[in-house]
Design an enzyme around this catalytic site. Sequence first.
Site, PDB file in Angstrom:
ATOM      1  N   ARG A 209      29.718  30.069  36.069  1.00 24.37           N
ATOM      2  CA  ARG A 209      31.392  30.262  36.202  1.00 24.37           C
ATOM      3  C   ARG A 209      31.533  28.358  36.511  1.00 24.37           C
ATOM      4  O   ARG A 209      32.392  28.102  35.554  1.00 24.37           O
ATOM      5  CB  ARG A 209      31.979  31.085  37.427  1.00 24.37           C
ATOM      6  CG  ARG A 209      31.801  31.667  36.602  1.00 24.37           C
ATOM      7  CD  ARG A 209      32.103  33.041  37.710  1.00 24.37           C
ATOM      8  NE  ARG A 209      31.779  34.829  37.198  1.00 24.37           N
ATOM      9  CZ  ARG A 209      31.109  35.434  37.449  1.00 24.37           C
ATOM     10  NH1 ARG A 209      29.875  34.832  38.386  1.00 24.37           N
ATOM     11  NH2 ARG A 209      31.281  36.895  37.431  1.00 24.37           N
TER      12      ARG A 209
ATOM     13  N   ASN B  49      37.667  34.926  35.551  1.00 31.55           N
ATOM     14  CA  ASN B  49      36.371  36.353  35.380  1.00 31.55           C
ATOM     15  C   ASN B  49      37.482  37.707  35.217  1.00 31.55           C
ATOM     16  O   ASN B  49      38.442  37.778  36.094  1.00 31.55           O
ATOM     17  CB  ASN B  49      35.762  36.111  37.150  1.00 31.55           C
ATOM     18  CG  ASN B  49      35.035  35.558  37.315  1.00 31.55           C
ATOM     19  OD1 ASN B  49      35.089  34.689  36.283  1.00 31.55           O
ATOM     20  ND2 ASN B  49      35.601  34.433  38.784  1.00 31.55           N
TER      21      ASN B  49
END
Length: 83
Positions: A12, A29
């Site tokens: 990420r 997310n």
Amino acid sequence: MDSGKFRVWAFRHDTRRTALSLNLQAGQNLPDGRVEAIFEGENDSVDTMLAWCSKGPPPAHVLHVDIQEKSYKGEFSDFMILL
């Protein structure tokens, strides 16, 4: 949209770093552990980012990238990772 379960939490952050280097905005997310990234910016930059997402950083193993092209909305001013 980039969506999948990633074993490497750093994926990420590497996605964010790469997107910012391409002057792209947005990202999030999903509650089930997958990552969904929404990229806004120049077409060439988005294409470069999507190619990067297809392989990810070492040692990530990307199983699937689902791409959905949508009209530019200009709704993001930064690239955020929502945890």
